[in-house]
Design a protein around this motif. Structure first.
Motif, PDB file in Angstrom:
ATOM      1  N   GLU A   1     -49.738  52.273 -63.004  1.00  0.00           N
ATOM      2  CA  GLU A   1     -49.053  51.181 -63.706  1.00  0.00           C
ATOM      3  C   GLU A   1     -49.253  51.268 -65.208  1.00  0.00           C
ATOM      4  N   ILE A   2     -50.431  51.685 -65.639  1.00  0.00           N
ATOM      5  CA  ILE A   2     -50.652  51.850 -67.082  1.00  0.00           C
ATOM      6  C   ILE A   2     -49.760  52.942 -67.643  1.00  0.00           C
ATOM      7  N   VAL A   3     -49.673  54.063 -66.948  1.00  0.00           N
ATOM      8  CA  VAL A   3     -48.836  55.174 -67.401  1.00  0.00           C
ATOM      9  C   VAL A   3     -47.366  54.754 -67.429  1.00  0.00           C
ATOM     10  N   ARG A   4     -46.922  54.088 -66.381  1.00  0.00           N
ATOM     11  CA  ARG A   4     -45.526  53.634 -66.343  1.00  0.00           C
ATOM     12  C   ARG A   4     -45.232  52.637 -67.460  1.00  0.00           C
ATOM     13  N   ASP A   5     -46.197  51.784 -67.777  1.00  0.00           N
ATOM     14  CA  ASP A   5     -45.998  50.818 -68.849  1.00  0.00           C
ATOM     15  C   ASP A   5     -45.864  51.519 -70.198  1.00  0.00           C
ATOM     16  N   ARG A   6     -46.661  52.540 -70.436  1.00  0.00           N
ATOM     17  CA  ARG A   6     -46.575  53.277 -71.698  1.00  0.00           C
ATOM     18  C   ARG A   6     -45.289  54.094 -71.787  1.00  0.00           C
ATOM     19  N   GLN A   7     -44.734  54.450 -70.624  1.00  0.00           N
ATOM     20  CA  GLN A   7     -43.468  55.180 -70.610  1.00  0.00           C
ATOM     21  C   GLN A   7     -42.267  54.257 -70.698  1.00  0.00           C
ATOM     22  N   GLY A   8     -42.511  52.949 -70.745  1.00  0.00           N
ATOM     23  CA  GLY A   8     -41.421  51.995 -70.827  1.00  0.00           C
ATOM     24  C   GLY A   8     -40.764  51.691 -69.495  1.00  0.00           C
ATOM     25  N   LYS A   9     -41.432  52.022 -68.396  1.00  0.00           N
ATOM     26  CA  LYS A   9     -40.867  51.800 -67.070  1.00  0.00           C
ATOM     27  C   LYS A   9     -41.460  50.578 -66.374  1.00  0.00           C
TER      28      LYS A   9
ATOM     29  N   GLY B   1     -45.102  57.450 -58.601  1.00  0.00           N
ATOM     30  CA  GLY B   1     -45.866  58.488 -59.289  1.00  0.00           C
ATOM     31  C   GLY B   1     -45.053  59.724 -59.583  1.00  0.00           C
ATOM     32  N   LYS B   2     -43.942  59.552 -60.270  1.00  0.00           N
ATOM     33  CA  LYS B   2     -43.057  60.676 -60.544  1.00  0.00           C
ATOM     34  C   LYS B   2     -43.499  61.417 -61.803  1.00  0.00           C
ATOM     35  N   TRP B   3     -43.498  62.770 -61.706  1.00  0.00           N
ATOM     36  CA  TRP B   3     -43.906  63.622 -62.817  1.00  0.00           C
ATOM     37  C   TRP B   3     -43.003  64.841 -62.848  1.00  0.00           C
ATOM     38  N   ARG B   4     -42.553  65.208 -64.041  1.00  0.00           N
ATOM     39  CA  ARG B   4     -41.603  66.310 -64.186  1.00  0.00           C
ATOM     40  C   ARG B   4     -42.274  67.671 -64.251  1.00  0.00           C
ATOM     41  N   GLY B   5     -43.591  67.701 -64.100  1.00  0.00           N
ATOM     42  CA  GLY B   5     -44.299  68.969 -64.171  1.00  0.00           C
ATOM     43  C   GLY B   5     -44.162  69.760 -62.874  1.00  0.00           C
ATOM     44  N   SER B   6     -45.299  70.071 -62.259  1.00  0.00           N
ATOM     45  CA  SER B   6     -45.303  70.861 -61.038  1.00  0.00           C
ATOM     46  C   SER B   6     -44.570  70.131 -59.923  1.00  0.00           C
ATOM     47  N   LYS B   7     -43.738  70.855 -59.213  1.00  0.00           N
ATOM     48  CA  LYS B   7     -42.983  70.280 -58.114  1.00  0.00           C
ATOM     49  C   LYS B   7     -43.878  69.948 -56.933  1.00  0.00           C
ATOM     50  N   LEU B   8     -44.955  70.706 -56.758  1.00  0.00           N
ATOM     51  CA  LEU B   8     -45.786  70.563 -55.572  1.00  0.00           C
ATOM     52  C   LEU B   8     -47.064  69.771 -55.797  1.00  0.00           C
TER      53      LEU B   8
END
Length: 281
Positions: free
Chosen positions: A75-83, A197-204
């Motif tokens: 939630e902290i990460v999403r808040d900093r990303q504006g989501k 928990g979406k991240w554009r880095g590693s797919k796996l």
């Protein structure tokens, strides 16, 4: 009025959680499990007693700490990303959106954990299935004069070994509450990370973490069989209870659809909107 509604929402949440938790606490403190009989030639009840490596307190502490840490960081990460969601006012103070989302998610997780534990423990006390170490702990002495023991199924007996706590616990084999809670935590975590928990880095990477959590829950269940605390069917039933509650709580109570509306298909607008007869001129 908005502040009052928010406070009342928190109060109602705690009341509902208490209504689920109190029957569970009463069951553990005051209920007596069903006294089931046994067959003298039942080899599944003749395994030696072993000390459990994963206690209920340890499992609950690790499970709750893991989920709280995951939700808080996400939630902290999403808040900093504006989501994240906007802040909320509570008694004149602004509560950050990430803190409110953490409270809501952890509260719903706790409600589901109490529900699945009440379900599993209620079945334990109603069924009263004997644990695999029954003979080693109880050392039963059948009542020779009882007519209920005439057909080989011993219903009237007394235990010559074990203290009061062990004699009660030996009747609480089905289903496995350890397996139920561990799988509940694992499935809830998998769904939560999959949605938020979406991240554009590693797919796996995300799926690798999800798999590791499932293996950890799987290990907890297997350890209960290896340590002679449960029959394999007890663990299987516990896994089913935990997974079912995790899916129901996440889908119908947490309602992940509120985290973002799905993209809707719209018919593309043609570049040239002039009528066909005009184009022909």
């Amino acid at each position: 009025m908005a502040v009052d509604r928010l406070i009342w929402k928190i109060i109602v949440d705690f009341v509902v959680l208490a209504c689920v938790s109190f029957p569970l606490l009463a069951l553990l403190l005051w209920a007596e499990p069903y006294h089931r009989g046994y067959f003298e030639d039942d080899l599944s009840l003749r395994l030696p007693f072993k000390q459990q490596s994963i206690s209920e307190g340890l499992l609950a502490g690790v499970g709750f700490a893991f989920i709280i840490f995951t939700v808080l960081i996400t939630e902290i990460v999403r808040d900093r990303q504006g989501k994240g969601i906007g802040g909320k006012f509570l008694s004149g103070s602004l509560i950050p959106g990430w803190l409110w989302e953490t409270y809501s998610t952890v509260g719903i997780f706790t409600f589901g954990a109490a529900c699945q534990q009440l379900t599993a423990n209620l079945a334990k006390y109603v069924i009263g299935r004997l644990r695999p170490h029954f003979f080693d702990v109880c050392r039963p002495i059948p009542d020779a004069g009882s007519s209920q023991n005439a057909l080989g199924y011993i219903q009237e007996y007394r235990c010559s070994g074990g203290d009061e706590a062990l004699l009660k616990d030996m009747r609480l084999s089905f289903p496995s509450a350890h397996a139920s809670f561990s799988m509940y935590c694992a499935i809830f975590f998998i769904f939560y990370i999959q949605v938020k928990g979406k991240w554009r880095g590693s797919k796996l990477l995300r799926h690798g973490v999800q798999y590791a959590v499932v293996i950890a829950a799987w290990y907890v269940g297997l350890s209960r069989v290896v340590e002679h605390m449960h029959h394999w069917s007890d663990v299987a039933a516990g896994f089913a209870i935990g997974a079912t509650y995790a899916m129901l709580i996440f889908i119908f109570v947490l309602k992940p659809k509120k985290y973002g509306a799905p993209e809707t298909w719209q018919q593309p607008v043609p570049r040239n909107t002039l009528p066909r007869p005009v184009l022909a001129r």
